[in-house]
Design an enzyme around this catalytic site. Structure first.
Site, PDB file in Angstrom:
ATOM      1  N   GLU A 320       1.084  -1.957  10.651  1.00  0.00           N
ATOM      2  CA  GLU A 320       0.920  -2.704   9.400  1.00  0.00           C
ATOM      3  C   GLU A 320       1.251  -1.857   8.169  1.00  0.00           C
ATOM      4  O   GLU A 320       0.383  -1.583   7.355  1.00  0.00           O
ATOM      5  CB  GLU A 320      -0.538  -3.170   9.268  1.00  0.00           C
ATOM      6  CG  GLU A 320      -1.019  -4.003  10.417  1.00  0.00           C
ATOM      7  CD  GLU A 320      -2.539  -4.078  10.523  1.00  0.00           C
ATOM      8  OE1 GLU A 320      -3.038  -5.046  11.097  1.00  0.00           O
ATOM      9  OE2 GLU A 320      -3.229  -3.138  10.034  1.00  0.00           O
ATOM     10  N   TYR A 368      -7.236   7.828  -7.672  1.00  0.00           N
ATOM     11  CA  TYR A 368      -6.961   8.743  -6.552  1.00  0.00           C
ATOM     12  C   TYR A 368      -6.369  10.071  -7.011  1.00  0.00           C
ATOM     13  O   TYR A 368      -5.893  10.843  -6.182  1.00  0.00           O
ATOM     14  CB  TYR A 368      -5.956   8.122  -5.574  1.00  0.00           C
ATOM     15  CG  TYR A 368      -6.286   6.749  -5.068  1.00  0.00           C
ATOM     16  CD1 TYR A 368      -7.438   6.520  -4.313  1.00  0.00           C
ATOM     17  CD2 TYR A 368      -5.440   5.669  -5.306  1.00  0.00           C
ATOM     18  CE1 TYR A 368      -7.717   5.262  -3.828  1.00  0.00           C
ATOM     19  CE2 TYR A 368      -5.720   4.401  -4.822  1.00  0.00           C
ATOM     20  CZ  TYR A 368      -6.861   4.206  -4.086  1.00  0.00           C
ATOM     21  OH  TYR A 368      -7.130   2.955  -3.600  1.00  0.00           O
ATOM     22  N   CYS A 395      -8.920   2.151 -23.854  1.00  0.00           N
ATOM     23  CA  CYS A 395      -9.983   2.921 -24.491  1.00  0.00           C
ATOM     24  C   CYS A 395     -10.756   3.695 -23.437  1.00  0.00           C
ATOM     25  O   CYS A 395     -11.896   3.350 -23.081  1.00  0.00           O
ATOM     26  CB  CYS A 395     -10.909   1.989 -25.249  1.00  0.00           C
ATOM     27  SG  CYS A 395     -10.005   1.061 -26.466  1.00  0.00           S
ATOM     28  N   GLU A 396     -10.129   4.734 -22.938  1.00  0.00           N
ATOM     29  CA  GLU A 396     -10.679   5.476 -21.798  1.00  0.00           C
ATOM     30  C   GLU A 396      -9.856   6.746 -21.700  1.00  0.00           C
ATOM     31  O   GLU A 396      -8.633   6.668 -21.573  1.00  0.00           O
ATOM     32  CB  GLU A 396     -10.497   4.598 -20.551  1.00  0.00           C
ATOM     33  CG  GLU A 396     -10.745   5.243 -19.228  1.00  0.00           C
ATOM     34  CD  GLU A 396     -12.220   5.336 -18.917  1.00  0.00           C
ATOM     35  OE1 GLU A 396     -12.680   6.461 -18.703  1.00  0.00           O
ATOM     36  OE2 GLU A 396     -12.895   4.287 -18.902  1.00  0.00           O
ATOM     37  N   TYR A 425       0.368  -1.061  -4.650  1.00  0.00           N
ATOM     38  CA  TYR A 425      -0.973  -0.780  -5.192  1.00  0.00           C
ATOM     39  C   TYR A 425      -0.974  -0.538  -6.693  1.00  0.00           C
ATOM     40  O   TYR A 425      -1.829   0.185  -7.200  1.00  0.00           O
ATOM     41  CB  TYR A 425      -1.625   0.398  -4.441  1.00  0.00           C
ATOM     42  CG  TYR A 425      -1.705   0.135  -2.955  1.00  0.00           C
ATOM     43  CD1 TYR A 425      -2.572  -0.843  -2.463  1.00  0.00           C
ATOM     44  CD2 TYR A 425      -0.896   0.817  -2.057  1.00  0.00           C
ATOM     45  CE1 TYR A 425      -2.629  -1.112  -1.110  1.00  0.00           C
ATOM     46  CE2 TYR A 425      -0.945   0.541  -0.700  1.00  0.00           C
ATOM     47  CZ  TYR A 425      -1.814  -0.425  -0.236  1.00  0.00           C
ATOM     48  OH  TYR A 425      -1.865  -0.712   1.109  1.00  0.00           O
TER      49      TYR A 425
HETATM   50  C1  LIG Z   1      -4.443  -0.839   3.689  1.00  0.00           C
HETATM   51  C2  LIG Z   1      -4.212  -1.228   5.097  1.00  0.00           C
HETATM   52  C3  LIG Z   1      -2.910  -1.242   5.607  1.00  0.00           C
HETATM   53  C4  LIG Z   1      -1.708  -0.812   4.819  1.00  0.00           C
HETATM   54  O1  LIG Z   1      -1.787   0.492   4.387  1.00  0.00           O
HETATM   55  P1  LIG Z   1      -0.515   1.214   3.741  1.00  0.00           P
HETATM   56  O2  LIG Z   1      -1.023   2.558   3.372  1.00  0.00           O
HETATM   57  O3  LIG Z   1      -0.097   0.402   2.562  1.00  0.00           O
HETATM   58  O4  LIG Z   1       0.552   1.244   4.781  1.00  0.00           O
HETATM   59  C5  LIG Z   1      -2.738  -1.679   6.909  1.00  0.00           C
HETATM   60  N1  LIG Z   1      -3.782  -2.078   7.661  1.00  0.00           N
HETATM   61  C6  LIG Z   1      -5.042  -2.064   7.205  1.00  0.00           C
HETATM   62  C7  LIG Z   1      -6.143  -2.515   8.068  1.00  0.00           C
HETATM   63  C8  LIG Z   1      -5.303  -1.634   5.908  1.00  0.00           C
HETATM   64  O5  LIG Z   1      -6.557  -1.612   5.460  1.00  0.00           O
END
Ligand SMILES: *Cc1c(COP(=O)(O)O)cnc(C)c1O
Length: 470
Positions: A320, A368, A395-396, A425
């Site tokens: 993913e 991060y 304002c930070e 992101y």
């Molecule tokens: C955030 C997340 C991703 C994707 O993460 P990337 O760093 O964008 O590749 C895939 N699977 C799960 C369960 C996640 O929480």
């Protein structure tokens, strides 16, 4: 594990002799960081997807997210093809949370990937784009009954079970709807990976998934298998983000293979193993992630080896990735406003360059301590570089976009800056802090633009306020 390349740390950059990396030239576009189509036009301005950024800023205003469609599709196709090779061919789901809109969902569908959603909202965007529901996997550590019902009614292919109570919730909804829910069980394996480092512990102290170490995951599988309306399809593990090599995955996979062997002795087989996302990208020249085919090959070897050692069949794999597909395809354009030299205690000067956005369109620097690459985009400059901090308009004092950057010393209000690798992101985590409307997102391809998300307006924000005259 490779050591992280030695680089300057924040804080020491203004000490003489410890200056940060200096680009070959302030005008250079460092390779591997900008969208593949990026180049400087003969007049010096940045061109992405055949579109001059000055034109984009004039037409769409700033801040503006620009996504190179060919770059996005190329990365999606690279994942699809690289992960489909070998004895354990994998399904690749694009992680919607990195950035999603209907246009993105259509590109993902056309490139043959599945889609990973984590909320009812992301699912609604996918369904609005007519994304084939059987190619959707749904996550979430606190799915509501409504979200579960919508997912099952719309035919979402796979649900990821994240907790023990959720087994009964999904089962009850599936029974009521008269369907069988195909589910994976999310396992926490005690590995937390980030760039070159990973921490391997027995237990995991975080909110996601079911513990492997305590036996909770194995018990959950048994419970899923005895639930009437659930089909146990396999296991899921996601170990972290911005991962540069396969070492963290190796420990995770080895632990999962041992669990698979125990589950096999309980009489069940693992048809699918989803190893999550987290493949890293280069935000600056200090970052050196494994390329997509190399990471795919390494993961494949790891799975084969772990399964052989544990004596279990090699399952169908799935992954993913989010950031690694959309991150490098996107840039942010900002207009420079106030340029303010600030004298430091050591007598040196830090030049604060304020732009017309900030933490509302890129929270990653504040959240991060993320690092980015930034260039003057509307022209080239032969002025000597100066050390700058690119900051927002909020304002930070933590409202920083790029902590330390070399920019030309003739930088002036009205210039455009481009920040690389902001496709993931940034817009998806954007806020309207200070009532700053969220930027538009446009895609570029061969000189043409498409609006992916229009710019939010002050009227959009006031429309939420019943006390405001409409
Ligand atoms: C955030 C997340 C991703 C994707 O993460 P990337 O760093 O964008 O590749 C895939 N699977 C799960 C369960 C996640 O929480």
């Amino acid at each position: 594990m490779r050591a992280h390349p030695a680089g300057p740390r924040h804080g020491d950059v203004f000490t003489p002799g410890a200056v940060p990396r200096m680009p070959a030239g302030v005008n250079a576009l460092e390779p591997g960081i900008w969208p593949t189509s990026s180049h400087r036009a003969s007049g010096g301005s940045l061109v992405v997807g055949g579109c001059d950024v000055r034109r984009l800023a004039a037409d769409y205003s700033t801040p503006l997210f620009v996504i190179d469609e060919v770059d996005f599709r190329g990365r999606a196709a690279d994942f699809r093809d690289s992960y489909a090779r070998g004895p354990a061919p994998a399904t690749v789901y694009y992680a919607a949370k990195a950035f999603l809109a209907t246009t993105i969902a259509r590109w993902v569908e056309q490139e043959g990937l599945g889609l990973d959603v984590a909320t009812g909202g992301e699912l609604a965007v996918a369904l609005a784009a007519d994304f084939p529901p059987d190619r959707i996997i749904m996550h979430g550590n606190n799915k509501s009954l409504e979200e579960i019902e919508t997912a099952l009614r719309s035919g979402v292919g796979t649900l990821v079970i994240d907790s023990v109570p959720e087994i009964d919730m999904v089962s009850a909804v599936a029974l009521r709807l008269g369907v069988t829910a195909r589910v994976l069980v999310r396992v926490t394996v005690g590995v937390e990976a980030h760039t070159h480092e990973f921490i391997a512990t027995a237990h995991e102290d975080q909110k996601f998934g079911l513990s492997l170490a305590t036996g909770e995951a194995r018990d959950a599988v048994a419970r899923v298998r005895s639930a009437p309306a659930l089909h146990f399809a396999g296991l899921h593990s996601h170990i972290g983000s911005q991962i540069f090599d396969a070492s963290g995955f190796e420990i995770a996979t080895s632990r999962i293979a041992d669990l698979a062997a125990k589950i096999a002795s309980d009489g069940a087989s693992i048809e699918e193993l989803n190893l999550g996302g987290g493949m890293g990208i280069a935000y600056t020249s200090l970052d050196d992630p494994l390329g997509v085919p190399d990471m795919a090959a390494a993961l494949e070897r790891i799975v084969v080896k772990s399964c052989e050692r544990a004596g279990v069949d090699i399952p169908r794999l799935s992954f993913e990735p989010g950031r690694a597909i959309v991150g490098p395809a996107g840039i942010t354009l900002y207009q420079v406003g106030i340029v303010k030299p600030v004298e430091l205690d050591n007598g040196l000067v830090r030049t604060y360059v304020s732009v017309d956005g900030g933490m509302s369109d890129n929270i990653r620097t504040a959240l991060y301590d993320a690092d980015y690459t930034v260039v003057l985009a509307s022209r080239e400059s032969s002025a000597p570089p100066q050390l700058c901090r690119v900051v927002g308009k909020h304002c930070e004092s933590g409202d920083v976009v790029v902590r330390d950057a070399w920019l030309p010393s003739d930088l002036a209000p009205g210039d455009l800056l481009a920040v690389a690798a902001t496709g993931a992101y940034c817009r998806s985590m954007a806020s309207q802090y200070n009532y700053v409307p969220r930027p538009a997102v446009v895609s570029v391809r061969e000189g043409a633009t498409t609006t992916i998300l229009r710019r939010e307006t002050q009227a959009d924000l006031l429309a939420l306020d019943p006390g405001a005259p409409s």
